[in-house]
Write a protein that holds these residues in place. Structure first.
Motif, PDB file in Angstrom:
ATOM      1  N   TYR A  70       0.882  -1.074   0.117  1.00  0.00           N
ATOM      2  CA  TYR A  70       0.174  -0.064   0.052  1.00  0.00           C
ATOM      3  C   TYR A  70       0.922   1.221  -0.012  1.00  0.00           C
ATOM      4  O   TYR A  70       0.754   2.170  -0.805  1.00  0.00           O
ATOM      5  CB  TYR A  70      -0.826   0.138   1.198  1.00  0.00           C
ATOM      6  CG  TYR A  70      -1.719   1.262   1.440  1.00  0.00           C
ATOM      7  CD1 TYR A  70      -2.859   1.681   0.745  1.00  0.00           C
ATOM      8  CD2 TYR A  70      -1.378   2.257   2.480  1.00  0.00           C
ATOM      9  CE1 TYR A  70      -3.365   2.510   0.796  1.00  0.00           C
ATOM     10  CE2 TYR A  70      -2.186   3.278   2.519  1.00  0.00           C
ATOM     11  CZ  TYR A  70      -3.349   3.571   2.213  1.00  0.00           C
ATOM     12  OH  TYR A  70      -3.997   4.603   1.985  1.00  0.00           O
ATOM     13  N   TYR A  86      -3.163  -2.132  -4.951  1.00  0.00           N
ATOM     14  CA  TYR A  86      -3.521  -1.066  -4.064  1.00  0.00           C
ATOM     15  C   TYR A  86      -2.309  -0.254  -3.549  1.00  0.00           C
ATOM     16  O   TYR A  86      -1.797  -0.393  -2.714  1.00  0.00           O
ATOM     17  CB  TYR A  86      -4.097  -1.557  -2.730  1.00  0.00           C
ATOM     18  CG  TYR A  86      -5.622  -2.023  -3.015  1.00  0.00           C
ATOM     19  CD1 TYR A  86      -6.548  -1.382  -3.059  1.00  0.00           C
ATOM     20  CD2 TYR A  86      -5.795  -3.607  -3.257  1.00  0.00           C
ATOM     21  CE1 TYR A  86      -8.053  -1.576  -3.211  1.00  0.00           C
ATOM     22  CE2 TYR A  86      -7.001  -3.969  -3.473  1.00  0.00           C
ATOM     23  CZ  TYR A  86      -8.221  -3.263  -3.520  1.00  0.00           C
ATOM     24  OH  TYR A  86      -9.205  -3.662  -3.813  1.00  0.00           O
ATOM     25  N   SER A 285     -11.023  -0.072   1.457  1.00  0.00           N
ATOM     26  CA  SER A 285      -9.837   0.757   0.840  1.00  0.00           C
ATOM     27  C   SER A 285     -10.385   2.144   0.902  1.00  0.00           C
ATOM     28  O   SER A 285      -9.295   3.073   1.165  1.00  0.00           O
ATOM     29  CB  SER A 285      -9.718   0.466  -0.665  1.00  0.00           C
ATOM     30  OG  SER A 285     -10.615   0.801  -1.357  1.00  0.00           O
TER      31      SER A 285
END
Lengths: 315, 292
Positions: A70, A86, A285
């Motif tokens: 991330y 992501y 998310s």
């Protein structure tokens, strides 16, 4: 009649004593502060609510997506069917592009307006311009977004041939117009609070108004001005509707200003208007992105606070 | 002996005066930029939207066809939401302000509350939307109703109302309080009958300005999932509804060019609303504000 005579005979001290004995009033006096304290703590609860919801749901997100992927990932492809990615960096890049353009627009114009209003303008001009700034500050961001999409973008396309319908430039400029009144009025406040005697001292030494403004007032008001800029940056980072309407929805990790981008806020809006179900990774998310956004603005607000505290000039 | 070379001073002074004049003009032009932006924005929206503005536009529900689209559901929905936001945010905001100004002693806890309000004011509205989605829509199971949206908006504008109320309470001179205590009034009697009545114009002005922010705010509504296509009017606080900014957002996103004009017409209605609220605030400020 009897009551009247009784009251007449009672001395003031007795009346006070009698009043004091009343239970009802006592309870009101005791309970009101407690009730008001509970009301005042709702704002604290709100902060805790924000922090805890963000942390809990973000935690859920990191159960599915590794933290380092991330933080360091350069591709944000949550809607991909076979392999969703992501990586937050493209969204941060989008946010920073818009913020940077906004600052480039807002800081010179905002500061120039502040200097003009506080050092040069007469009362009459000030009375016209200040309400204009107030109106500008009160316009809903959805209106600015519409303005960016339907006016600023087509206008810019006439000068920049390669400009896409969705780009970073147009929302950046309009966000700049949106935060301009904030910089102008907060900086003007900072400059106005510089004591008159300092200005007069400089004028008496033969300085022109410009020299007074640039060499005396501006340095003295610097902490307030810096704080106003940082606060405005924080506002630009959190701005949502302008970038959702005019920025597009293509998260990209590069420095291109003419093509479609996506900011953190615009991603949250995109997911909210779509049909991502509750409990999916995409659903979680938006909290991770929201938390990142929250940290960014929190940092900026603390910075503004620290600047105005640390460098304040006391007179 | 001459200490000052007069000719040199005059020469240098001239150029300094020219620079002064030049920058004064530059600063003035920069200030005009804001004026210009506002002018263009208003001109564009009015010239685009005024053709679509009609009684039908106010009385029709949303539609796929631009010429039939109306703002009725959104207008009524916004009013319903305000009916929640106004009392909730004012009670919470004024209550907090009274506590902080009149009761709170200097302590770590109260300092924390003050600092927290300042921080809360800087949280982006979209994050408040996430809070509303988690707490009001899901945890309290209010759904995407008027109540959920109203509570979310109330929390969003709470810091603004608290700060405005604090300022107007602080502006009430201490002599009034002391006179009231001198007459034997208790603390709460003094607050309710002396402090609040003289602070109320300022509180209302700040409150109305905050409410006008809530009415134009879009991002939290998007996040808590307020729908756009609504073909009925809400009949209670748990009804689904849509609001003016949501409706404008939807129109602005549509590809057909006609919907741009519909969106402009919607913006005009929203701006008239804001203008009315702001004028009321200004009238209250000018008419009732006492100067001590």
């Amino acid at each position: 009649m009897a009551l009247n005579e009784q009251t007449a005979k009672m001395s003031v001290q007795e009346m006070i004593a009698k009043q004091k004995g009343k239970k009802g009033k006592f309870w009101v006096e005791k309970s009101i502060p407690i009730i008001l304290f509970l009301i005042a703590s709702i704002s604290v609860l709100t902060t805790f609510g924000i922090v805890f919801t963000l942390i809990f749901e973000t935690f859920e997100f990191f159960k599915r997506v590794p933290f380092l992927d991330y933080l360091l990932g350069t591709e944000w492809l949550p809607f991909s069917n076979n392999e969703p990615l992501y990586g937050i960096l493209p969204l941060i890049a989008g946010t920073l592009k818009v913020t940077l353009i906004a600052v480039v627009v807002a800081v010179p114009f905002g500061l120039a307006s502040a200097v003009y209003l506080s050092e040069f303008a007469n009362d009459k001009t000030r009375r016209v311009i200040k309400p204009v700034l107030e109106v500008l500050a009160g316009i809903p961001t959805i209106v600015y977004g519409f303005f960016a999409l339907t006016f600023v973008t087509p206008l810019l396309q006439q000068f920049i041939p390669g400009l896409k319908i969705f780009n970073a430039l147009s929302p950046g400029i309009v966000v700049g117009i949106m935060i301009l009144p904030m910089i102008a009025s907060l900086s003007e406040d900072a400059m106005t609070s510089v004591p008159k005697s300092i200005r007069e001292g400089a004028l008496a030494l033969g300085a022109t108004k410009l020299e007074v403004a640039m060499k005396v007032v501006l340095p003295a008001a610097l902490s307030g001005i810096m704080a106003s800029i940082v606060l405005a940056i924080s506002r630009a980072i959190g701005e949502t509707m302008i970038v959702s309407l005019a920025g597009g929805s293509t998260p990209r990790f590069d420095g291109d200003l003419t093509g479609s981008i996506q900011t953190m806020t615009a991603y949250i809006v995109q997911v909210s208007t779509g049909d991502a179900g509750y409990g999916t990774t995409i659903y979680y998310s938006i909290y991770a992105v929201g938390f990142t956004l929250f940290l960014f603005t929190l940092l900026m607000n603390w910075l503004a606070h620290a600047i105005s505290k640390r460098f304040r000039e006391e007179y | 002996m001459r200490y000052i070379d007069h000719a040199a001073v005059v020469k240098r002074m001239n150029s300094r005066m020219i620079v002064n004049k030049l920058f004064k003009t530059i600063f003035f032009l920069a200030t005009l930029f804001a004026l210009l932006a506002l002018g263009i924005l208003f001109y564009r929206i009015i010239s685009q939207g005024v053709g679509y503005l009609s009684l039908d536009f106010l009385l029709n529900f949303g539609s796929r066809f631009p010429e039939k689209a109306g703002i009725k559901a959104a207008l009524v929905g916004s009013l319903w939401m305000m009916a929640v936001v106004a009392p909730v945010s004012l009670i919470l905001g004024v209550g907090s302000a009274i506590y902080l100004e009149e009761y709170a002693k200097k302590s770590k806890l109260n300092d924390f509350i003050r600092m927290n309000i300042a921080n809360l004011a800087g949280v982006p509205s979209v994050v408040f939307g996430l809070l509303g989605l988690t707490i009001f829509v899901r945890a309290l199971a209010l759904g995407n109703s008027i109540l959920a949206a109203g509570f979310t908006m109330s929390l969003l504008i709470l810091p603004v109302i608290i700060v405005a109320s604090q300022e107007s309470i602080r502006a009430v001179p201490n002599e009034l309080r002391e006179a009231s205590y001198g007459m034997g009034a208790t603390k709460w009697q003094t607050i309710a009958k002396v402090v609040l009545p003289s602070a109320i114009p300022g509180i209302l002005t700040g409150g109305i300005l905050a409410l006008s922010r809530a009415i134009g705010e879009t991002a939290p509504l998007v996040v808590i999932g307020i729908p756009v296509i609504i073909q009925f009017l809400p009949n209670n606080l748990l009804s689904q509804f849509t609001a003016m900014p949501m409706q404008i957002f939807d129109w602005a996103k549509r590809p057909q060019e006609e919907f741009q004009y519909v969106a402009s017409a919607g913006i005009i209605v929203l701006m008239i609303f804001l203008l009315l609220m702001n004028s009321i605030a200004v009238i209250i400020r000018n008419k009732f504000q006492k100067r001590y």
